[in-house]
Design a protein around this motif. Structure first.
Motif, PDB file in Angstrom:
ATOM      1  N   ALA A  66       0.970  -1.240   0.152  1.00  0.00           N
ATOM      2  CA  ALA A  66       0.029   0.040  -0.001  1.00  0.00           C
ATOM      3  C   ALA A  66       0.754   1.348   0.113  1.00  0.00           C
ATOM      4  CB  ALA A  66      -0.829   0.085   1.115  1.00  0.00           C
ATOM      5  N   ALA A  82      -4.413   3.728  -2.236  1.00  0.00           N
ATOM      6  CA  ALA A  82      -4.280   2.257  -1.935  1.00  0.00           C
ATOM      7  C   ALA A  82      -5.077   1.929  -0.748  1.00  0.00           C
ATOM      8  CB  ALA A  82      -2.760   2.384  -1.702  1.00  0.00           C
ATOM      9  N   GLU A  83      -5.787   0.828  -0.933  1.00  0.00           N
ATOM     10  CA  GLU A  83      -6.509   0.213   0.293  1.00  0.00           C
ATOM     11  C   GLU A  83      -5.982  -1.198   0.280  1.00  0.00           C
ATOM     12  OE1 GLU A  83     -10.633   2.417  -1.132  1.00  0.00           O
ATOM     13  OE2 GLU A  83     -10.721   0.105  -0.829  1.00  0.00           O
ATOM     14  N   THR A  84      -5.974  -1.796   1.614  1.00  0.00           N
ATOM     15  CA  THR A  84      -5.799  -3.143   2.070  1.00  0.00           C
ATOM     16  C   THR A  84      -6.870  -3.679   2.824  1.00  0.00           C
ATOM     17  OG1 THR A  84      -3.588  -2.465   2.490  1.00  0.00           O
ATOM     18  CG2 THR A  84      -4.166  -4.584   3.405  1.00  0.00           C
ATOM     19  N   LYS A 125      -4.915 -11.051   2.694  1.00  0.00           N
ATOM     20  CA  LYS A 125      -4.820  -9.593   2.622  1.00  0.00           C
ATOM     21  C   LYS A 125      -4.808  -9.390   1.135  1.00  0.00           C
ATOM     22  CE  LYS A 125      -2.121  -7.424   5.306  1.00  0.00           C
ATOM     23  NZ  LYS A 125      -0.754  -7.116   5.985  1.00  0.00           N
ATOM     24  N   HIS A 129      -5.049  -6.232  -1.618  1.00  0.00           N
ATOM     25  CA  HIS A 129      -4.788  -4.774  -2.118  1.00  0.00           C
ATOM     26  C   HIS A 129      -5.605  -4.384  -3.262  1.00  0.00           C
ATOM     27  CE1 HIS A 129      -1.235  -5.075   0.667  1.00  0.00           C
ATOM     28  NE2 HIS A 129      -0.984  -6.086   0.014  1.00  0.00           N
ATOM     29  N   ARG A 130      -5.581  -3.164  -2.900  1.00  0.00           N
ATOM     30  CA  ARG A 130      -6.731  -2.495  -4.121  1.00  0.00           C
ATOM     31  C   ARG A 130      -6.463  -1.008  -4.387  1.00  0.00           C
ATOM     32  NH1 ARG A 130     -12.838  -0.294  -2.778  1.00  0.00           N
ATOM     33  NH2 ARG A 130     -13.551  -0.055  -4.907  1.00  0.00           N
ATOM     34  N   HIS A 146       1.903 -12.106   2.680  1.00  0.00           N
ATOM     35  CA  HIS A 146       0.674 -11.226   2.906  1.00  0.00           C
ATOM     36  C   HIS A 146      -0.478 -11.953   3.366  1.00  0.00           C
ATOM     37  CE1 HIS A 146       3.274  -8.281   0.713  1.00  0.00           C
ATOM     38  NE2 HIS A 146       3.171  -8.959  -0.435  1.00  0.00           N
TER      39      HIS A 146
END
Length: 294
Positions: free
Chosen positions: A21, A31-33, A45, A47-48, A106
């Motif tokens: 992120a 950034a998102e988690t 986990k 990520h986005r 992750h």
């Protein structure tokens, strides 16, 4: 050839799992988690990158990028903001989700089991089958609920091709949740030593307990009806072009077979080559766009 972006990221990834992120945000992208729990208790986990740098509104086209063996989410950002697939898709209107399978750095947590090798908790007792029938469905359902969408696009490298086929064969209802899939060097038939795709082969006594047969059952690939693009390279010593052609005969809805126009392009070049954007990612984008609603 690994870029400077990649070298820095690889150095950091072993020190801090939150680096993904931070790396995304460093170059001006949101950034998102997200924490996603599978049906069998693994805590993943994901990520986005909800949109590109030039926008402040979440994109409404959703794509899930799925790594191969020994990989994780950083595979799709490691080339940096000008060349990596995740950034390219985010800038072109996609809500990009980056998958991390169980066991990766992750996604090494479970509700009750310890990943400690010295504890016989059963954490590591999984193979591709569990990634296909647990990790991918958990991600897809979570993403669809979070985005209020009815389908995603799927892009997977190597092992992710096999887990995709497992998902759509074993859980055919997920064919309705994937609009199209681009499989980069899918590790389904490997070097075409066999023309079938089976469950994990334990020793005969264990097979008998798990499968009620001394041989593992085959996957019903006929169930996998999503339109797919198969990417292959002549320089790939892990996944031969012959195996890809054989796979194309088994999958019922192959929309495109793409041979990388570079003689020496190999298995990891899909992720790390300096010209991957032109040779791979642009064709992936063009393929996906064929299946967008007008």
């Amino acid at each position: 050839m690994t870029t400077n972006y990649g070298k820095k990221l690889v150095e950091l990834i072993h020190k801090e799992t939150g680096v993904i992120a931070k790396y995304i945000a460093k170059y001006g992208y949101p950034a998102e988690t997200h924490k996603i729990v599978t049906e069998d208790g693994y805590i993943l986990k994901t990520h986005r990158i909800p949109h590109g740098k030039a926008s402040s509104k979440t994109n409404n086209k959703v794509v899930l990028l799925v790594h191969g063996i020994a990989g994780s989410a950083e595979n799709f950002i490691i080339l940096g903001p000008n060349d990596a697939l995740a950034f390219l898709l985010a800038d072109r209107g996609f809500d990009v989700w980056l998958f991390n399978a169980r066991g990766t750095v992750h996604s090494r947590r479970h509700e009750t089991r310890s990943p400690n090798y010295f504890q016989a908790s059963g954490f590591w007792n999984f193979n591709l089958h569990e990634i296909g029938v647990y990790d991918l469905p958990a991600n897809i359902d979570y993403i669809l609920e979070s985005t209020n969408n009815t389908f995603i696009f799927y892009v997977g490298h190597s092992q992710a091709g096999a887990s995709y086929v497992i998902l759509t064969s074993e859980k055919p209802e997920y064919n309705q949740k994937i609009r199209a899939a681009a499989l980069l060097a899918p590790a389904v038939l490997m070097q075409y030593t066999e023309s079938y795709f089976r469950r994990y082969d334990y020793e005969k006594s264990t097979n008998l307990i798990k499968y009620n047969n001394t041989f593992p059952p085959e996957y019903n690939i006929n169930n996998s009806v999503v339109p797919v693009a198969l990417f292959m390279a002549n320089g790939d010593n892990l996944i031969s072009m012959k195996s890809i052609y054989e796979l194309s005969k088994l999958l019922p809805n192959v929309a495109m077979i793409y041979e990388v126009p570079h003689e020496n392009f190999n298995h990891i070049d899909y992720l790390f080559a300096h010209n991957a954007k032109d040779l791979i990612y642009e064709p992936v984008y063009d393929f996906i766009m064929q299946f967008m609603d007008n």
